[in-house]
Design an enzyme around this catalytic site. Structure first.
Site, mmCIF file in Angstrom:
data_model
loop_
_atom_site.group_PDB
_atom_site.id
_atom_site.type_symbol
_atom_site.label_atom_id
_atom_site.label_comp_id
_atom_site.label_asym_id
_atom_site.label_seq_id
_atom_site.Cartn_x
_atom_site.Cartn_y
_atom_site.Cartn_z
ATOM 1 N N GLU A 1 1.249 -1.394 -0.301
ATOM 2 C CA GLU A 1 0.141 0.172 -0.214
ATOM 3 C C GLU A 1 0.749 1.337 0.049
ATOM 4 O OE1 GLU A 1 -3.350 -2.184 2.407
ATOM 5 O OE2 GLU A 1 -2.428 -0.123 3.534
ATOM 6 N N GLU B 1 -6.675 -10.524 -1.711
ATOM 7 C CA GLU B 1 -7.221 -10.403 -0.161
ATOM 8 C C GLU B 1 -8.830 -10.437 -0.623
ATOM 9 O OE1 GLU B 1 -3.403 -7.621 1.534
ATOM 10 O OE2 GLU B 1 -5.737 -7.275 1.735
HETATM 11 O O1 G3I Z 1 -3.454 -8.490 18.595
HETATM 12 C C1 G3I Z 1 -3.675 -7.748 19.311
HETATM 13 C C2 G3I Z 1 -4.391 -8.002 20.359
HETATM 14 O O2 G3I Z 1 -3.672 -8.138 21.546
HETATM 15 C C3 G3I Z 1 -5.066 -6.879 21.086
HETATM 16 O O3 G3I Z 1 -6.213 -7.097 22.436
HETATM 17 C C4 G3I Z 1 -6.612 -6.214 19.792
HETATM 18 C C5 G3I Z 1 -7.269 -5.512 20.702
HETATM 19 O O4 G3I Z 1 -7.734 -4.436 20.008
HETATM 20 O O5 G3I Z 1 -6.008 -6.047 18.775
HETATM 21 C C6 G3I Z 1 -5.401 -7.484 18.715
HETATM 22 O O6 G3I Z 1 -4.583 -6.250 17.490
HETATM 23 C C7 G3I Z 1 -5.375 -6.537 16.055
HETATM 24 C C8 G3I Z 1 -4.768 -7.169 14.647
HETATM 25 O O7 G3I Z 1 -5.735 -7.586 13.983
HETATM 26 C C9 G3I Z 1 -5.129 -8.596 16.175
HETATM 27 O O8 G3I Z 1 -6.378 -9.357 16.121
HETATM 28 C C10 G3I Z 1 -5.576 -4.987 15.931
HETATM 29 O O9 G3I Z 1 -5.899 -4.293 16.354
HETATM 30 C C11 G3I Z 1 -6.585 -4.836 14.667
HETATM 31 O O10 G3I Z 1 -6.408 -3.706 13.898
HETATM 32 C C12 G3I Z 1 -5.750 -6.127 13.500
HETATM 33 O O11 G3I Z 1 -6.379 -5.734 12.499
HETATM 34 C C13 G3I Z 1 -6.424 -6.062 11.412
HETATM 35 C C14 G3I Z 1 -6.348 -5.023 10.198
HETATM 36 O O12 G3I Z 1 -5.414 -5.858 9.053
HETATM 37 C C15 G3I Z 1 -4.825 -4.109 10.831
HETATM 38 O O13 G3I Z 1 -4.367 -3.364 10.038
HETATM 39 C C16 G3I Z 1 -6.863 -7.100 10.501
HETATM 40 O O14 G3I Z 1 -7.320 -8.571 10.885
HETATM 41 C C17 G3I Z 1 -6.279 -7.705 9.046
HETATM 42 O O15 G3I Z 1 -7.509 -8.703 8.211
HETATM 43 C C18 G3I Z 1 -6.387 -6.410 8.229
HETATM 44 O O16 G3I Z 1 -5.308 -7.368 6.871
HETATM 45 C C19 G3I Z 1 -5.623 -5.385 6.242
HETATM 46 C C20 G3I Z 1 -3.803 -6.153 5.409
HETATM 47 O O17 G3I Z 1 -3.155 -6.698 6.341
HETATM 48 C C21 G3I Z 1 -3.605 -5.499 4.442
HETATM 49 N N1 G3I Z 1 -4.725 -4.623 3.376
HETATM 50 C C22 G3I Z 1 -5.907 -4.584 4.005
HETATM 51 C C23 G3I Z 1 -6.625 -5.571 5.178
HETATM 52 C C24 G3I Z 1 -7.386 -5.406 5.790
HETATM 53 O O18 G3I Z 1 -7.731 -3.860 6.124
#
Ligand code: G3I
Length: 373
Positions: free
Chosen positions: A156, A261
């Site tokens: 990105e 994705e």
């Molecule tokens: O691991 C922490 C955990 O310790 C904590 O308790 C919890 C509560 O906030 O957060 C957890 O981290 C989360 C992580 O996913 C793991 O579940 C983050 O908050 C959350 O923001 C993160 O979201 C991910 C997101 O990327 C972050 O940018 C999504 O699962 C994931 O599907 C998404 O994937 C991205 C690709 O990497 C790039 N392209 C877009 C795609 C969708 O946004």
């Protein structure tokens, strides 16, 4: 009888009873055409729900980590690496004889702030950032050398209008940060495939910018094997035409294509794309299918999925992998984005881990498609 045995038996009964064609899988049907992948989370890697872990192992020929291989989780502080989850993820893929992809090395999100600042919180110099990038990439790619088929090296880096995203990487190093990342990744594992990954690749200005990047990387002698088109889709956008046009442009630029994705949100869209910083207010109108999807809407969604899948098969001479971003509707990131608390239905297995009817249609379509590679 142990719980694990009972749930494994239940998994088998579910598999056998509901899917007559369970022996036929997307992984098998797409063999020789492209890899069929899925993004998985640590619960699935750790087998918290064996039904899900078994489905992942049986239905797909490739896996990518939804989060655990990103810069933040693997390298939270300059001198601290955390490998447990990433190690388990790679071992999970290997155990199931699946192709493992690395997502992602350099991204403006989910990365420690330490990467960009010195002890007094000021931006580091270009030399320091370049060296920190080299150390990070050497450490991550080096650890899984020969075990990861390819890496999303940079994720990105462009805005939809084709300009460079003004990330900290870009602010400190300019566009050359991308070239350095590809150089370091190739040095760390010369046999690994290297990818540039982005969303809204179907947007003409962004696609043209990515094609220009490919040309510049090749001219600089950098290895780049493919462009990853994230393909976070909605019911209308991107259109088939825009998607096919992007495929033609990337093919002409001499790179292969990865659908990295893929999901198709069935919900009304407050806008298009996957810009993680956006969010919108919840309303019932924007969350109309809490009690299930009406048959006519489901039919439209099935047609949308099959139309795109058909296009991927049409270009299977250059499309090397189609990865769905999540196994089932319960675990999709789209339940919380861009509006928190919605009920979406964007992937191939439902909230009870049932294969959706569209999967059988996709299998038939793939079986009818000649191998083009
Ligand atoms: O691991 C922490 C955990 O310790 C904590 O308790 C919890 C509560 O906030 O957060 C957890 O981290 C989360 C992580 O996913 C793991 O579940 C983050 O908050 C959350 O923001 C993160 O979201 C991910 C997101 O990327 C972050 O940018 C999504 O699962 C994931 O599907 C998404 O994937 C991205 C690709 O990497 C790039 N392209 C877009 C795609 C969708 O946004």
């Amino acid at each position: 009888m142990k719980t694990r045995t009972i749930s494994a038996i239940i998994a088998m009964i579910i598999l056998v009873s509901t899917n007559v064609s369970a022996r036929e899988t997307l992984a098998k049907a797409t063999k020789g055409k492209f890899l069929m992948g899925v993004a998985i989370n640590m619960q699935q890697v750790n087998g918290v729900n064996p039904v899900e872990s078994d489905l992942i192992a049986n239905e797909f020929s490739a896996v990518v980590a939804e989060n655990c291989m990103k810069p933040q989780p693997t390298h939270p502080q300059e001198n601290k690496y955390v490998w447990d989850d990433a190690d388990k993820f790679v071992a999970f893929g290997e155990k199931n004889k699946q192709t493992v992809t690395g997502h992602c090395l350099i991204w403006h999100s989910q990365i420690g702030r330490w990467m960009f600042v010195n002890d007094s919180g000021k931006d580091v110099s270009p030399e320091v950032l370049k060296e920190r990038m080299r150390q990070h990439i050497y450490a991550v790619v080096g650890r899984y050398k020969g075990r990861v088929k390819g890496w999303d090296v940079v994720n990105e880096a462009f805005e939809d209008n084709g300009t460079y995203r003004k990330s900290k990487f870009y602010q400190i190093l300019g566009k050359d940060f991308i070239k350095y990342a590809f150089q370091f990744a190739h040095e760390a594992d010369p046999n690994a495939e290297l990818y540039y990954n982005d969303y809204n690749v179907e947007t003409p200005a962004k696609c043209d910018a990515i094609v220009q990047l490919v040309k510049e990387l090749k001219a600089a002698g950098c290895r780049i094997d493919a462009v990853g088109s994230q393909s976070h889709m909605h019911m209308v956008n991107p259109t088939l035409e825009a998607t096919e046009t992007s495929f033609k442009k990337l093919k002409a630029a001499g790179v292969h294509i990865l659908i990295t994705e893929w999901d198709v949100s069935i919900l009304p869209s407050p806008y298009d794309g996957a810009n993680i910083s956006a969010s919108f207010k919840y309303s019932k109108e924007m969350d109309p299918y809490r009690d299930g999807v009406p048959a006519d809407v489901q039919q439209k969604w099935n047609k949308r999925v099959l139309d795109m899948f058909g296009l991927f098969l049409k270009y299977s001479d250059v499309v090397d992998r189609v990865t769905v971003w999540g196994l089932n509707d319960a675990g999709t990131w789209l339940n919380g984005f861009p509006i928190r608390g919605r009920m979406d239905y964007p992937v191939l297995f439902d909230r009870k881990n049932q294969r959706k009817s569209v999967v059988d249609e996709m299998i038939k379509m793939a079986q009818k498609t000649k191998v083009k590679k």
